[in-house]
Enzyme design. Structure first.
Site, PDB file in Angstrom:
ATOM      1  N   THR A 119      47.385  68.770  -6.108  1.00 40.21           N
ATOM      2  CA  THR A 119      48.572  68.389  -6.876  1.00 40.21           C
ATOM      3  C   THR A 119      48.284  68.372  -8.378  1.00 40.21           C
ATOM      4  OG1 THR A 119      49.996  66.493  -7.385  1.00 40.21           O
ATOM      5  CG2 THR A 119      47.923  65.972  -6.375  1.00 40.21           C
ATOM      6  N   ASP A 120      49.336  68.548  -9.169  1.00 42.57           N
ATOM      7  CA  ASP A 120      49.159  68.462 -10.632  1.00 42.57           C
ATOM      8  C   ASP A 120      48.887  67.022 -11.079  1.00 42.57           C
ATOM      9  OD1 ASP A 120      51.691  67.348 -10.232  1.00 42.57           O
ATOM     10  OD2 ASP A 120      52.637  68.418 -11.889  1.00 42.57           O
ATOM     11  N   GLU A 121      49.132  66.066 -10.154  1.00 43.62           N
ATOM     12  CA  GLU A 121      48.926  64.663 -10.547  1.00 43.62           C
ATOM     13  C   GLU A 121      47.455  64.351 -10.809  1.00 43.62           C
ATOM     14  OE1 GLU A 121      51.048  61.481  -8.808  1.00 43.62           O
ATOM     15  OE2 GLU A 121      52.645  62.749  -8.045  1.00 43.62           O
ATOM     16  N   LYS A 174      43.576  62.380  -4.248  1.00 43.23           N
ATOM     17  CA  LYS A 174      43.667  63.844  -4.269  1.00 43.23           C
ATOM     18  C   LYS A 174      42.603  64.436  -5.202  1.00 43.23           C
ATOM     19  CE  LYS A 174      46.465  66.168  -2.517  1.00 43.23           C
ATOM     20  NZ  LYS A 174      46.526  66.824  -1.173  1.00 43.23           N
ATOM     21  N   TYR A 181      47.195  57.384  -5.173  1.00 45.61           N
ATOM     22  CA  TYR A 181      47.434  58.686  -4.513  1.00 45.61           C
ATOM     23  C   TYR A 181      46.722  59.811  -5.260  1.00 45.61           C
ATOM     24  CZ  TYR A 181      49.829  63.156  -3.822  1.00 45.61           C
ATOM     25  OH  TYR A 181      50.094  64.503  -3.624  1.00 45.61           O
TER      26      TYR A 181
HETATM   27  N1  LIG Z   1      55.700  66.805  -2.265  1.00 42.94           N
HETATM   28  C1  LIG Z   1      55.281  67.245  -3.423  1.00 42.94           C
HETATM   29  O1  LIG Z   1      56.050  67.292  -4.383  1.00 42.94           O
HETATM   30  C2  LIG Z   1      53.855  67.720  -3.591  1.00 42.94           C
HETATM   31  C3  LIG Z   1      53.478  68.253  -4.834  1.00 42.94           C
HETATM   32  C4  LIG Z   1      52.183  68.729  -4.992  1.00 42.94           C
HETATM   33  C5  LIG Z   1      51.293  68.681  -3.925  1.00 42.94           C
HETATM   34  N2  LIG Z   1      51.674  68.136  -2.749  1.00 42.94           N
HETATM   35  C6  LIG Z   1      50.692  68.141  -1.641  1.00 42.94           C
HETATM   36  O2  LIG Z   1      51.230  68.956  -0.616  1.00 42.94           O
HETATM   37  C7  LIG Z   1      50.792  68.500   0.651  1.00 42.94           C
HETATM   38  C8  LIG Z   1      51.973  68.256   1.566  1.00 42.94           C
HETATM   39  O3  LIG Z   1      52.796  67.258   0.972  1.00 42.94           O
HETATM   40  P1  LIG Z   1      54.218  66.851   1.577  1.00 42.94           P
HETATM   41  O4  LIG Z   1      55.060  66.451   0.454  1.00 42.94           O
HETATM   42  O5  LIG Z   1      54.680  67.894   2.505  1.00 42.94           O
HETATM   43  O6  LIG Z   1      53.807  65.553   2.376  1.00 42.94           O
HETATM   44  P2  LIG Z   1      54.382  64.949   3.731  1.00 42.94           P
HETATM   45  O7  LIG Z   1      54.009  63.516   3.681  1.00 42.94           O
HETATM   46  O8  LIG Z   1      55.789  65.347   3.962  1.00 42.94           O
HETATM   47  O9  LIG Z   1      53.517  65.682   4.856  1.00 42.94           O
HETATM   48  C9  LIG Z   1      52.172  65.398   5.093  1.00 42.94           C
HETATM   49  C10 LIG Z   1      51.832  65.876   6.493  1.00 42.94           C
HETATM   50  O10 LIG Z   1      50.463  65.552   6.756  1.00 42.94           O
HETATM   51  C11 LIG Z   1      50.385  64.949   8.049  1.00 42.94           C
HETATM   52  N3  LIG Z   1      49.229  64.051   8.072  1.00 42.94           N
HETATM   53  C12 LIG Z   1      49.055  62.911   7.348  1.00 42.94           C
HETATM   54  N4  LIG Z   1      47.887  62.350   7.668  1.00 42.94           N
HETATM   55  C13 LIG Z   1      47.299  63.156   8.591  1.00 42.94           C
HETATM   56  C14 LIG Z   1      46.073  63.116   9.298  1.00 42.94           C
HETATM   57  N5  LIG Z   1      45.185  62.120   9.124  1.00 42.94           N
HETATM   58  N6  LIG Z   1      45.778  64.102  10.178  1.00 42.94           N
HETATM   59  C15 LIG Z   1      46.657  65.117  10.380  1.00 42.94           C
HETATM   60  N7  LIG Z   1      47.848  65.200   9.737  1.00 42.94           N
HETATM   61  C16 LIG Z   1      48.158  64.234   8.860  1.00 42.94           C
HETATM   62  C17 LIG Z   1      51.697  64.198   8.207  1.00 42.94           C
HETATM   63  O11 LIG Z   1      51.967  63.898   9.548  1.00 42.94           O
HETATM   64  C18 LIG Z   1      52.661  65.192   7.584  1.00 42.94           C
HETATM   65  O12 LIG Z   1      53.063  66.149   8.515  1.00 42.94           O
HETATM   66  C19 LIG Z   1      49.949  67.264   0.388  1.00 42.94           C
HETATM   67  O13 LIG Z   1      48.604  67.644   0.340  1.00 42.94           O
HETATM   68  C20 LIG Z   1      50.420  66.794  -0.987  1.00 42.94           C
HETATM   69  O14 LIG Z   1      49.406  66.093  -1.651  1.00 42.94           O
HETATM   70  C21 LIG Z   1      52.935  67.643  -2.550  1.00 42.94           C
END
Ligand SMILES: NC(=O)c1ccc[n+]([C@@H]2O[C@H](COP(=O)([O-])OP(=O)(O)OC[C@H]3O[C@@H](n4cnc5c(N)ncnc54)[C@H](O)[C@@H]3O)[C@@H](O)[C@H]2O)c1
Length: 320
Positions: A124-126, A152, A148
């Site tokens: 993430t950019d965070e 990351k 968080y």
């Molecule tokens: N949402 C955003 O804006 C954003 C931006 C940048 C990066 N990200 C990154 O993208 C990725 C997905 O984010 P998201 O928004 O879809 O999150 P989300 O919370 O919707 O999905 C996360 C998924 O991971 C699964 N999960 C969590 N813990 C787990 C474990 N111990 N074992 C197996 N599965 C597990 C959850 O069940 C879920 O399906 C993450 O790595 C997040 O850091 C998200």
């Protein structure tokens, strides 16, 4: 690619990645490894769930043995599983460290032992922290400012260790705020749609003047595809957009769609312990590979709002 593994493939972004790769790579079998936390739903994959080319395994990435088994002979692993909600991380929930750091170590270790050909680590950019003007490039230092983003950043350090020690073929992807359907209603766009549809007031942290750039989830999936084909192994790439909005501007747009009077339907609450004022990434490194973001929030809000109307029951249990 015969075998693609996607961790977190039943979550918001993960499920869109699964669908994108499922349709794009018709010769590939896709295996989703997902613990199915509160943020996930197998029905996010309802359109392809019955296909023999897709297998969903409900397991935790903290279970190394299952990871070792699943990643055998994998051509590509996309690691998207994470605890993703900043507000939850302020509760000092151990899951953030366990899943995001230890879980990432397990994914990397299993990939190393099985000599997986390519790994995409979704970051993430965070990890850069806030920036008042301009944008961070990939060489800027890490400065995470909440539990968080710290977890990351720690995950990236683990990945870096595997890259340097073992030449593990990883590409790191640092994305800015991503929007689309299927996001648990705990984030700005998803939460605001949910509140207005349920005739609830939407709570805004502080004054709502924090700025975020938003990237459409479909553009993000395309970026991953470009990186898999043209990205350099062992390197990090920012994925972002210049579509920048104050939080309150997003809320105004969603209020308009739902015919809500803004003043009557929002409630200002005390800000988070720390709320980054602005994030922004420079994605010119990825742009040089032929990718650019196309879709702005306004173009997709109606569709997203409609999705929450049609799926509102899914979230009743958790929020009532
Ligand atoms: N949402 C955003 O804006 C954003 C931006 C940048 C990066 N990200 C990154 O993208 C990725 C997905 O984010 P998201 O928004 O879809 O999150 P989300 O919370 O919707 O999905 C996360 C998924 O991971 C699964 N999960 C969590 N813990 C787990 C474990 N111990 N074992 C197996 N599965 C597990 C959850 O069940 C879920 O399906 C993450 O790595 C997040 O850091 C998200």
């Amino acid at each position: 690619m015969k075998k693609i593994i996607i961790t977190g493939g039943c979550g918001f972004i993960g499920s869109h990645i699964v669908e994108y790769f499922f349709h794009k790579y018709k010769e590939s079998k896709i295996i989703v490894l997902d613990k199915i936390t509160y943020a996930a739903n197998v029905n996010n994959l309802i359109n392809i769930k019955k296909s023999k080319r897709l297998k969903i395994i409900k397991k935790d990435i903290l279970d190394f043995n299952i990871l070792k088994y699943v990643t055998k002979k994998a051509d590509l692993v996309i690691h998207a599983a994470a605890e993703s909600h900043v507000d939850n991380s302020f509760q000092l929930n151990d899951d953030f460290v366990l899943t995001n750091v230890l879980g990432t170590k397990n994914v990397m270790q299993a990939c190393k032992e099985n000599k997986v050909k390519k790994i995409i680590h979704v970051s993430t950019d965070e990890i850069y922290g806030e920036i008042f003007k301009g944008s961070f490039n990939e060489k800027n230092r890490f400065n995470p400012s909440n539990p968080y983003s710290s977890s990351k950043a720690a995950a990236e350090m683990i990945v870096n260790g595997y890259i340097h020690s073992y030449n593990l073929p990883v590409i790191i992807v640092r994305a800015n705020n991503i929007f689309g359907t299927r996001q648990h209603p705990e984030k700005l766009i998803s939460g605001c749609c949910w509140s207005f549809i349920k005739n609830r007031k939407f709570t805004i942290h502080g004054k709502g003047i924090q700025k975020r750039t938003f990237l459409y989830v479909g553009d993000f999936c395309k970026a991953l595809d470009v990186l898999i084909k043209k990205g350099k192994l062992y390197e990090a790439y920012n994925v972002g957009s210049t579509f920048e909005y104050k939080n309150i501007e997003i809320v105004k747009l969603i209020a308009r769609i739902n015919n809500k009077n803004l003043k009557k339907n929002i409630q200002y609450v005390k800000d988070r312990p720390f709320n980054d004022f602005r994030y922004s990434v420079n994605y010119s490194k990825l742009k040089k590979l032929g990718w650019k973001p196309k879709i702005k929030v306004e173009e997709k809000l109606l569709e997203i709002n409609e999705w929450y109307i049609n799926n509102i029951k899914r979230f009743n249990k958790r929020f009532e």
